[in-house]
Design a protein around this motif. Sequence first.
Motif, short mmCIF file in Angstrom:
data_model
loop_
_atom_site.label_atom_id
_atom_site.label_comp_id
_atom_site.label_asym_id
_atom_site.label_seq_id
_atom_site.Cartn_x
_atom_site.Cartn_y
_atom_site.Cartn_z
N ALA A 116 32.67 42.84 53.22
CA ALA A 116 31.49 43.48 53.81
C ALA A 116 31.34 44.89 53.27
CB ALA A 116 31.62 43.49 55.33
N THR A 117 30.09 45.36 53.19
CA THR A 117 29.81 46.66 52.58
C THR A 117 30.61 47.79 53.20
OG1 THR A 117 27.57 46.04 51.91
CG2 THR A 117 27.99 48.38 52.22
N ASP A 118 30.76 47.78 54.53
CA ASP A 118 31.46 48.90 55.17
C ASP A 118 32.94 48.96 54.81
OD1 ASP A 118 32.33 46.73 56.65
OD2 ASP A 118 31.61 47.47 58.58
N ALA A 119 33.47 47.89 54.22
CA ALA A 119 34.87 47.89 53.79
C ALA A 119 35.03 48.35 52.34
CB ALA A 119 35.47 46.49 53.95
N HIS A 120 33.96 48.44 51.58
CA HIS A 120 34.06 48.74 50.16
C HIS A 120 34.76 50.07 49.87
CE1 HIS A 120 30.62 45.84 48.73
NE2 HIS A 120 31.57 45.23 49.42
N PRO A 121 34.37 51.19 50.50
CA PRO A 121 35.01 52.46 50.13
C PRO A 121 36.52 52.43 50.31
CG PRO A 121 33.04 52.86 51.43
CD PRO A 121 33.30 51.38 51.50
N GLU A 122 36.98 51.96 51.47
CA GLU A 122 38.43 51.93 51.72
C GLU A 122 39.15 51.03 50.72
OE1 GLU A 122 41.67 50.33 55.02
OE2 GLU A 122 39.53 50.28 55.48
N LEU A 123 38.57 49.88 50.41
CA LEU A 123 39.25 48.94 49.51
C LEU A 123 39.25 49.44 48.07
CD1 LEU A 123 38.00 45.52 50.93
CD2 LEU A 123 40.22 46.63 51.28
N ILE A 124 38.18 50.07 47.65
CA ILE A 124 38.18 50.67 46.30
C ILE A 124 39.28 51.72 46.21
CG2 ILE A 124 36.91 52.11 44.68
CD1 ILE A 124 34.33 50.79 45.70
N ILE A 125 39.34 52.59 47.19
CA ILE A 125 40.34 53.66 47.17
C ILE A 125 41.75 53.08 47.24
CG2 ILE A 125 41.25 55.57 48.55
CD1 ILE A 125 38.29 56.29 49.15
N ARG A 126 41.96 52.07 48.06
CA ARG A 126 43.29 51.44 48.13
C ARG A 126 43.69 50.86 46.79
NH1 ARG A 126 44.65 47.78 53.34
NH2 ARG A 126 46.62 47.75 52.18
N GLY A 127 42.76 50.20 46.13
CA GLY A 127 43.07 49.63 44.83
C GLY A 127 43.40 50.70 43.81
N VAL A 128 42.58 51.73 43.75
CA VAL A 128 42.83 52.81 42.79
C VAL A 128 44.15 53.51 43.09
CG1 VAL A 128 42.00 55.08 42.05
CG2 VAL A 128 40.40 53.16 42.23
N ILE A 183 44.29 41.38 54.35
CA ILE A 183 43.99 42.25 53.22
C ILE A 183 45.22 43.08 52.86
CG2 ILE A 183 42.53 44.12 52.38
CD1 ILE A 183 41.02 41.51 52.72
N ASP A 184 45.98 43.52 53.88
CA ASP A 184 47.20 44.28 53.61
C ASP A 184 48.16 43.47 52.75
OD1 ASP A 184 46.32 46.46 55.06
OD2 ASP A 184 47.38 45.89 56.90
N GLU A 185 48.32 42.19 53.08
CA GLU A 185 49.22 41.33 52.31
C GLU A 185 48.71 41.14 50.89
OE1 GLU A 185 51.31 36.90 52.72
OE2 GLU A 185 50.21 37.79 54.42
N LEU A 186 47.40 41.14 50.72
CA LEU A 186 46.83 40.98 49.37
C LEU A 186 47.32 42.08 48.44
CD1 LEU A 186 44.72 39.35 47.65
CD2 LEU A 186 43.07 41.13 48.31
N PHE A 187 47.38 43.31 48.96
CA PHE A 187 47.76 44.44 48.12
C PHE A 187 49.26 44.48 47.83
CE2 PHE A 187 43.54 45.90 49.24
CZ PHE A 187 43.12 46.53 48.07
#
Length: 332
Positions: A69-81, A53-57
């Motif tokens: 997975a649901t528990d990853a959603h908050p962190e990934l949304i914030i990383r994207g923003v 996932i790090d490489e994706l960004f």
Amino acid sequence: MRLGLAGTGRIGTAHAEILRQLPEVSSVVVADAAPERARAAAAKLGVEAVESIDELFTAGLDGVVIAAATDAHPELIIRGVDAGLPVFCEKPVAGDVAGTRAVVDHVAGADVPVQIGFQRRFDAGYTAARAAVTAGELGWLHSLRATTLDPAPPPAEYVPTSGGLFRDCGVHDFDIIRWVSGREVTEVYATGSNRGEAFFADAGDVDTAAVLLTLDDATLATVSLTRYNAAGYDVRLDVLGSAGSVAVGLDERLPLTSVEGVAWPAGPAYPGFMERFRASYVRELEVFTEVVAGRVPSPCTVGDALAAFRIAEACEVSRRERRPVRLDELGT
């Protein structure tokens, strides 16, 4: 545009397949917590895969789709923003109301759009019903009747982490009732039962539920939910007003049989949500490409997701405490 996708399970792979066919998308890059799963999906679909996932960004993206997975959603949304990337994320935003509010607060100060995946908003039937309400064709609304009836229960291991029937399943009905009616829910009364597999009760969940919602203009809405509807996947909405009524989901694949002998619907019934909402999934990702391009705002924000999740949370409180629950009991 170049889009990334985090999470290559069933829904993530389906999203990647749609994305690679959209005319505005030049390339798709996928990643997963299990790199071998990302590689397998990429080989199947003819898209790129990265090892983490790090490489994706760091892959030179214009936007990112989150289906992890649901528990990853908050962190990934914030990383994207925080990276300045427009984000599409499958529901839910987070596993609870507090986590959802934290994401809402974080993205509020950023000029980066986030779209949450409530696909029913892109279904032709629900869109037409909303247009009829908005145009005043139905007069004033007095009732809405929604159903989400799954043909078979999910795997036993899914249930303890699903959030429960209201948060996992009914939340789609709660969102679409808000969207079609244009009103907010002020109070809920919910009850549930277990007549199927023991693993629902073991997880503190129910396999069937009935909900009564009161909207802020005194319109009443009912929602029926079950994990056991072997006739097929049955998702509908009736919108009833003083001057007329409309129904969503009364198509030839409706899984009902008339005892009066009416030779309709012709069938076959939809086997699941992916088949029923295939066109909606395509349309919501088409719209996301327009969001990424800056042509339209997000059609379903994190604030919308919080509103639907609060209703689901109130339903769970109501079921457990066996009483009506006002939404303002849960805070803003």
